[in-house]
Design a protein around this motif. Structure first.
Motif, short mmCIF file in Angstrom:
data_model
loop_
_atom_site.label_atom_id
_atom_site.label_comp_id
_atom_site.label_asym_id
_atom_site.label_seq_id
_atom_site.Cartn_x
_atom_site.Cartn_y
_atom_site.Cartn_z
N ASN A 109 39.91 27.65 58.82
CA ASN A 109 39.05 27.62 59.44
C ASN A 109 37.21 28.64 59.07
N GLN A 110 38.55 30.41 58.55
CA GLN A 110 37.55 30.91 58.15
C GLN A 110 37.78 31.05 56.42
N PRO A 111 36.27 31.29 55.69
CA PRO A 111 36.68 31.73 53.65
C PRO A 111 37.55 32.52 53.87
N HIS A 112 39.03 31.70 52.85
CA HIS A 112 39.72 32.48 52.28
C HIS A 112 39.16 33.54 50.81
N TYR A 113 39.63 34.96 51.06
CA TYR A 113 38.86 35.73 49.92
C TYR A 113 40.24 35.83 48.67
N ALA A 114 41.14 34.95 49.27
CA ALA A 114 42.45 35.30 47.53
C ALA A 114 41.42 35.42 46.21
N GLY A 115 40.82 34.48 45.80
CA GLY A 115 39.67 34.69 44.59
C GLY A 115 39.24 36.08 44.19
N ILE A 116 38.74 36.56 45.11
CA ILE A 116 37.85 37.43 45.27
C ILE A 116 38.24 38.93 44.68
N VAL A 117 40.39 39.07 45.03
CA VAL A 117 41.02 39.26 44.25
C VAL A 117 40.81 39.00 42.83
N ARG A 118 41.34 37.81 42.45
CA ARG A 118 41.10 37.68 40.85
C ARG A 118 39.84 38.52 40.39
N GLU A 119 38.71 37.88 40.63
CA GLU A 119 37.82 38.67 40.55
C GLU A 119 37.19 40.11 40.52
N ALA A 120 37.88 40.67 41.05
CA ALA A 120 37.91 41.87 41.23
C ALA A 120 39.17 42.88 40.35
N ALA A 121 40.14 41.83 39.60
CA ALA A 121 40.48 42.30 38.78
C ALA A 121 40.05 42.50 37.08
N ARG A 122 39.22 41.75 37.13
CA ARG A 122 38.55 41.08 36.13
C ARG A 122 37.14 42.32 35.84
N LEU A 123 37.29 42.34 37.25
CA LEU A 123 35.71 43.31 37.05
C LEU A 123 36.40 45.05 36.66
N ALA A 124 37.26 45.38 37.12
CA ALA A 124 38.15 46.46 37.38
C ALA A 124 38.86 46.56 36.07
N HIS A 125 39.54 45.57 35.37
CA HIS A 125 40.46 45.29 34.34
C HIS A 125 41.47 46.27 35.05
N VAL A 126 42.14 45.22 36.27
CA VAL A 126 43.33 45.52 36.61
C VAL A 126 44.43 44.40 36.50
N PRO A 127 45.19 44.18 36.07
CA PRO A 127 46.80 43.51 35.99
C PRO A 127 46.90 42.71 37.49
N VAL A 128 46.82 41.35 37.64
CA VAL A 128 46.69 40.92 38.85
C VAL A 128 48.13 39.82 38.77
N ILE A 129 48.65 39.65 39.80
CA ILE A 129 49.73 38.98 39.26
C ILE A 129 49.40 38.06 40.78
N SER A 130 49.50 36.71 40.04
CA SER A 130 49.02 35.37 41.23
C SER A 130 50.86 34.58 41.93
N LEU A 131 50.68 34.36 43.32
CA LEU A 131 51.98 34.31 44.15
C LEU A 131 51.74 32.82 43.87
N PHE A 132 50.82 31.94 43.71
CA PHE A 132 50.39 30.87 44.21
C PHE A 132 51.50 29.14 43.67
N ASP A 133 51.91 29.30 42.38
CA ASP A 133 53.09 28.71 41.00
C ASP A 133 54.12 28.71 42.34
N VAL A 134 54.74 30.11 42.65
CA VAL A 134 55.82 30.01 42.72
C VAL A 134 56.06 30.02 44.15
#
Length: 520
Positions: free
Chosen positions: A269-294
């Protein structure tokens, strides 16, 4: 007579001023109390759980030293009951022992990290601890700093106020859901919140509201707030979390934890911000682990509701994270400047291959070979298979299909590096750098591979090329200094450290001390 009249008028003036000041102060206190009740949370009405208490900075926090407090929540119409305990630091779990020489992981997050719906022994941080203990008991601490309802801003404030004092080496960051929660009028979100009674004077609250309401000489920049954090605010908080960690010699690792609805292609119902996590990781040069597939693989049996997992789901997530964390250290995405956790081996419940997902990512790459995301997702599935040769064949095929695209060559370089084919990896990285000369990651990867070969001069030249592209790139600078220290070239490392200080590039204190002490 005149003197008496003057004294009388002065007294009347003082009384009038006192009455006016009293009226202003009383109005200010009244409005402060009313404002506090309109806020998201306050000391007035924070009684929604036996486990929480008011905090003037964080809004709320877990009470310390709780012991088996009964909890209940309705998931999918079924009431779930469990108990919760906290230690002296208000963290869910057992009392905290001195760190000693152990590698310490601090997991910050919301109710998913906390483990809403499961007992103290069934949260993902507890299972992550168990995954490391299976390999080398007592070498790793995993601390659960999750708090139900927390946003990324509260996570940032927690790190500043208390979290970094626990001396973590690695901080796992998992937010996004509560940030997007809708708020009612008047639209007071997390960034607007303040302790309304912080000032001893009520008129100060009145003055602040008057200044805010005036908007000076321009209209408000944004439409009225509808969520606890705007997307940009969440992005800023994630980047600042990385900065806070780096300033204290720790590394941040972001987790992208999607909701069940996202896996079936539906929006909340509200926008989900999970995509922002990946974008922040790219901008801040921080590794990110996506749990989508598992999570998608096991989605039919692990979800209590749209976001919370049962005990089995938390164990699956923890085992997956343990393996991914080890891989990030192996491929250099997490720096070697801190002690690394022991090799966790193969998770005892490895996720099955998902051919449909791999086919979907291949199709995505074919449609848009310049987009980074399908490469990351496909490579993640290939790495989880553990078949290095298959991974190499996959990316060779894409380099043949798209020889003028940098990303397939870069992915091939990572695969060859994992297979210890250093010459092949360097060749692939160089082709990627030729096709994408503006990305510092390409020459930096060449530098890393050359250092593995023992070619320190060549490695230094490659890192210098990356610095020419992005002089203030913190990860490139850090990796370069680490390489120089590892090679015993401390004079060159000091030169790089001085340049970082001149440019304002943050270098972790432990690495700076290593350089200054001239010790490996």
């Amino acid at each position: 007579m005149m003197t008496w009249m003057r004294l009388k008028n002065a007294a009347l003036l003082l009384v009038s001023l006192a009455i006016a000041a009293g009226a202003i102060e009383g109005t200010g206190r009244f409005l402060a109390n009313r404002k506090e009740r309109a806020m998201l949370v306050s000391s007035v009405h924070l009684n929604w759980t036996m486990c929480h208490e008011y905090d003037p900075v964080l809004m709320w926090r877990l009470k310390p030293n709780l012991k088996n407090v009964p909890q209940a929540y309705s998931f999918k119409g079924v009431m779930q009951q469990w108990t919760a305990s906290t230690n002296e630091h208000g963290l869910r779990g057992a009392p905290l022992a001195p760190k000693g020489g152990r590698f310490r992981i601090l997991a910050i997050g919301d109710s998913r990290t906390y483990g809403l719906g499961v007992g103290d022994g069934d949260t993902y941080p507890v299972y992550l601890q168990a995954a490391f203990d299976r390999e080398q008991a007592g070498s790793v601490d995993v601390l659960n700093a999750g708090v139900p309802g927390y946003t990324t801003l509260q996570g940032l404030q927690y790190l500043r106020e208390r979290g970094m004092d626990l001396e973590p080496d690695l901080v796992l960051v998992c937010f996004a859901y509560n940030d997007a929660v809708e708020i009612p009028a008047p639209g007071i979100g997390d960034c607007d919140w303040e302790n309304p009674k912080a000032s001893p004077f009520g008129f100060m609250s009145l003055l602040k509201d008057a200044v805010r309401g005036a908007h000076l000489d321009r209209d408000p920049l944004f439409s009225p707030r509808t969520a606890r954090l705007r997307p940009g605010e969440m992005l800023d908080c994630l980047i600042e979390i990385r900065n806070v960690c780096a300033a204290r010699g720790a590394q941040a690792l972001f987790l992208a934890w999607p909701a069940l609805s996202e896996m079936v292609g539906e929006e909340l119902n509200q926008p989900h911000y999970a995509g922002i996590v990946r974008e922040a990781a790219r901008l801040a040069h921080v590794p990110v682990i996506s749990l989508f597939d598992v999570l998608e693989i096991h989605s039919d049996r692990i979800f209590l509701d749209d976001i919370h997992l049962n005990a089995e789901g938390n164990r699956i997530v923890a085992d997956y994270l343990a393996g991914e964390i080890e891989k990030l250290y192996e491929n250099g995405s997490l720096s070697s400047r801190t002690p690394r956790p022991p090799n966790t081996g193969t998770p005892h419940d490895p996720p099955e291959d998902n051919e449909a997902a791999m086919a979907r990512y291949r199709k995505w790459i074919a449609a848009d070979p310049s987009c980074f995301m399908p490469y990351e997702k496909l490579d993640s599935l290939l790495r989880r298979r553990g078949d290095t040769e298959a991974r190499i064949r996959e990316w060779r095929t894409f380099t043949e299909r798209f020889p003028d695209q940098a990303r397939p060559w870069f992915a091939l370089g990572h695969a060859l590096l994992a297979a210890s084919d250093l010459d092949g990896a360097i060749s692939a990285y160089r082709k990627a750098a030729e096709l994408d000369p503006e990305d510092p990651a390409k020459p930096a990867s060449i530098g890393f591979a050359l250092s593995r070969k023992g070619d320190i001069d060549g490695s230094a030249a490659a890192y210098q090329a990356a610095i020419q592209i992005a002089p203030k790139h913190p990860q490139v600078r850090m990796q370069f200094i680490e390489m120089l220290c590892g090679a015993g070239r401390f004079a060159d490392a000091r030169t790089q450290l001085d340049e970082c200080r001149r440019l304002g590039v943050a270098i972790p204190p432990e690495l700076a001390r290593q350089v200054e002490n001239g010790k490996k």
